[in-house]
Motif scaffolding. Structure first.
Motif, PDB file in Angstrom:
ATOM      1  N   ALA A  46       0.832  -1.207   0.000  1.00 44.48           N
ATOM      2  CA  ALA A  46       0.000   0.000   0.000  1.00 44.48           C
ATOM      3  C   ALA A  46       0.868   1.259   0.000  1.00 44.48           C
ATOM      4  O   ALA A  46       0.549   2.232  -0.686  1.00 44.48           O
ATOM      5  CB  ALA A  46      -0.923   0.002   1.210  1.00 44.48           C
ATOM      6  N   GLN A  47       1.961   1.230   0.733  1.00 48.88           N
ATOM      7  CA  GLN A  47       2.856   2.385   0.744  1.00 48.88           C
ATOM      8  C   GLN A  47       3.522   2.570  -0.616  1.00 48.88           C
ATOM      9  O   GLN A  47       3.675   3.687  -1.088  1.00 48.88           O
ATOM     10  CB  GLN A  47       3.921   2.227   1.833  1.00 48.88           C
ATOM     11  CG  GLN A  47       3.401   2.496   3.210  1.00 48.88           C
ATOM     12  CD  GLN A  47       4.486   2.364   4.269  1.00 48.88           C
ATOM     13  OE1 GLN A  47       5.504   1.727   4.051  1.00 48.88           O
ATOM     14  NE2 GLN A  47       4.255   2.982   5.414  1.00 48.88           N
ATOM     15  N   GLU A  48       3.899   1.472  -1.256  1.00 46.09           N
ATOM     16  CA  GLU A  48       4.565   1.553  -2.562  1.00 46.09           C
ATOM     17  C   GLU A  48       3.622   2.052  -3.653  1.00 46.09           C
ATOM     18  O   GLU A  48       4.012   2.837  -4.506  1.00 46.09           O
ATOM     19  CB  GLU A  48       5.123   0.186  -2.954  1.00 46.09           C
ATOM     20  CG  GLU A  48       6.279  -0.276  -2.102  1.00 46.09           C
ATOM     21  CD  GLU A  48       6.682  -1.721  -2.385  1.00 46.09           C
ATOM     22  OE1 GLU A  48       6.094  -2.338  -3.290  1.00 46.09           O
ATOM     23  OE2 GLU A  48       7.579  -2.219  -1.687  1.00 46.09           O
ATOM     24  N   THR A  49       2.387   1.567  -3.632  1.00 47.82           N
ATOM     25  CA  THR A  49       1.438   1.911  -4.695  1.00 47.82           C
ATOM     26  C   THR A  49       0.594   3.138  -4.375  1.00 47.82           C
ATOM     27  O   THR A  49      -0.017   3.706  -5.276  1.00 47.82           O
ATOM     28  CB  THR A  49       0.497   0.724  -4.981  1.00 47.82           C
ATOM     29  OG1 THR A  49      -0.229   0.425  -3.795  1.00 47.82           O
ATOM     30  CG2 THR A  49       1.269  -0.490  -5.444  1.00 47.82           C
ATOM     31  N   GLY A  50       0.530   3.522  -3.104  1.00 48.40           N
ATOM     32  CA  GLY A  50      -0.296   4.666  -2.729  1.00 48.40           C
ATOM     33  C   GLY A  50      -1.777   4.350  -2.678  1.00 48.40           C
ATOM     34  O   GLY A  50      -2.616   5.247  -2.674  1.00 48.40           O
ATOM     35  N   LYS A  51      -2.116   3.063  -2.636  1.00 46.94           N
ATOM     36  CA  LYS A  51      -3.520   2.657  -2.594  1.00 46.94           C
ATOM     37  C   LYS A  51      -3.963   2.449  -1.154  1.00 46.94           C
ATOM     38  O   LYS A  51      -3.161   2.108  -0.292  1.00 46.94           O
ATOM     39  CB  LYS A  51      -3.710   1.356  -3.377  1.00 46.94           C
ATOM     40  CG  LYS A  51      -3.507   1.523  -4.863  1.00 46.94           C
ATOM     41  CD  LYS A  51      -3.787   0.234  -5.580  1.00 46.94           C
ATOM     42  CE  LYS A  51      -3.623   0.403  -7.077  1.00 46.94           C
ATOM     43  NZ  LYS A  51      -3.889  -0.858  -7.776  1.00 46.94           N
ATOM     44  N   PRO A  52      -5.256   2.649  -0.875  1.00 53.34           N
ATOM     45  CA  PRO A  52      -5.759   2.437   0.484  1.00 53.34           C
ATOM     46  C   PRO A  52      -5.856   0.946   0.807  1.00 53.34           C
ATOM     47  O   PRO A  52      -5.834   0.096  -0.079  1.00 53.34           O
ATOM     48  CB  PRO A  52      -7.146   3.073   0.464  1.00 53.34           C
ATOM     49  CG  PRO A  52      -7.554   3.033  -0.957  1.00 53.34           C
ATOM     50  CD  PRO A  52      -6.294   3.151  -1.770  1.00 53.34           C
ATOM     51  N   ILE A  53      -5.997   0.651   2.081  1.00 53.86           N
ATOM     52  CA  ILE A  53      -6.110  -0.725   2.557  1.00 53.86           C
ATOM     53  C   ILE A  53      -7.515  -0.945   3.089  1.00 53.86           C
ATOM     54  O   ILE A  53      -8.081  -0.092   3.770  1.00 53.86           O
ATOM     55  CB  ILE A  53      -5.096  -0.990   3.683  1.00 53.86           C
ATOM     56  CG1 ILE A  53      -3.691  -0.921   3.131  1.00 53.86           C
ATOM     57  CG2 ILE A  53      -5.347  -2.332   4.336  1.00 53.86           C
ATOM     58  CD1 ILE A  53      -2.630  -1.098   4.174  1.00 53.86           C
ATOM     59  N   MET A  54      -8.065  -2.106   2.790  1.00 54.45           N
ATOM     60  CA  MET A  54      -9.355  -2.503   3.345  1.00 54.45           C
ATOM     61  C   MET A  54      -9.088  -3.746   4.184  1.00 54.45           C
ATOM     62  O   MET A  54      -8.586  -4.740   3.684  1.00 54.45           O
ATOM     63  CB  MET A  54     -10.347  -2.821   2.224  1.00 54.45           C
ATOM     64  CG  MET A  54     -11.738  -3.118   2.713  1.00 54.45           C
ATOM     65  SD  MET A  54     -11.806  -4.798   3.169  1.00 54.45           S
ATOM     66  CE  MET A  54     -13.403  -5.327   2.941  1.00 54.45           C
ATOM     67  N   MET A  55      -9.408  -3.663   5.472  1.00 50.96           N
ATOM     68  CA  MET A  55      -9.200  -4.799   6.359  1.00 50.96           C
ATOM     69  C   MET A  55     -10.560  -5.335   6.779  1.00 50.96           C
ATOM     70  O   MET A  55     -11.447  -4.578   7.148  1.00 50.96           O
ATOM     71  CB  MET A  55      -8.381  -4.383   7.575  1.00 50.96           C
ATOM     72  CG  MET A  55      -7.000  -3.907   7.199  1.00 50.96           C
ATOM     73  SD  MET A  55      -6.051  -3.300   8.582  1.00 50.96           S
ATOM     74  CE  MET A  55      -5.552  -4.815   9.340  1.00 50.96           C
TER      75      MET A  55
END
Length: 61
Positions: A46-55
């Motif tokens: 997520a840090q590398e791609t800049g995408k949000p995380i859904m848990m």
């Protein structure tokens, strides 16, 4: 004359709507979701791609 123009316009709109309806699912189709089971790997990606995380948390009580 007005009646002929009106029918031609109706046909044009109908054809455009049919093509739009047929192309809509293809435009938004994506590949399968890649699920990550490790929180550490998911956070790094997520840090590398800049995408949000859904848990998603659940339990079977």
């Amino acid at each position: 004359m007005f009646n002929r123009t009106w029918k031609r316009n109706q046909l044009s709109v109908l054809v455009i709507l049919m093509f739009t309806a047929a192309a809509y699912p293809l435009a938004f189709a994506s590949t399968e979701i890649k699920w990550e089971k490790s929180i550490e790997k998911g956070m790094m990606e997520a840090q590398e791609t800049g995408k949000p995380i859904m848990m998603d948390f659940y339990t079977e009580w």
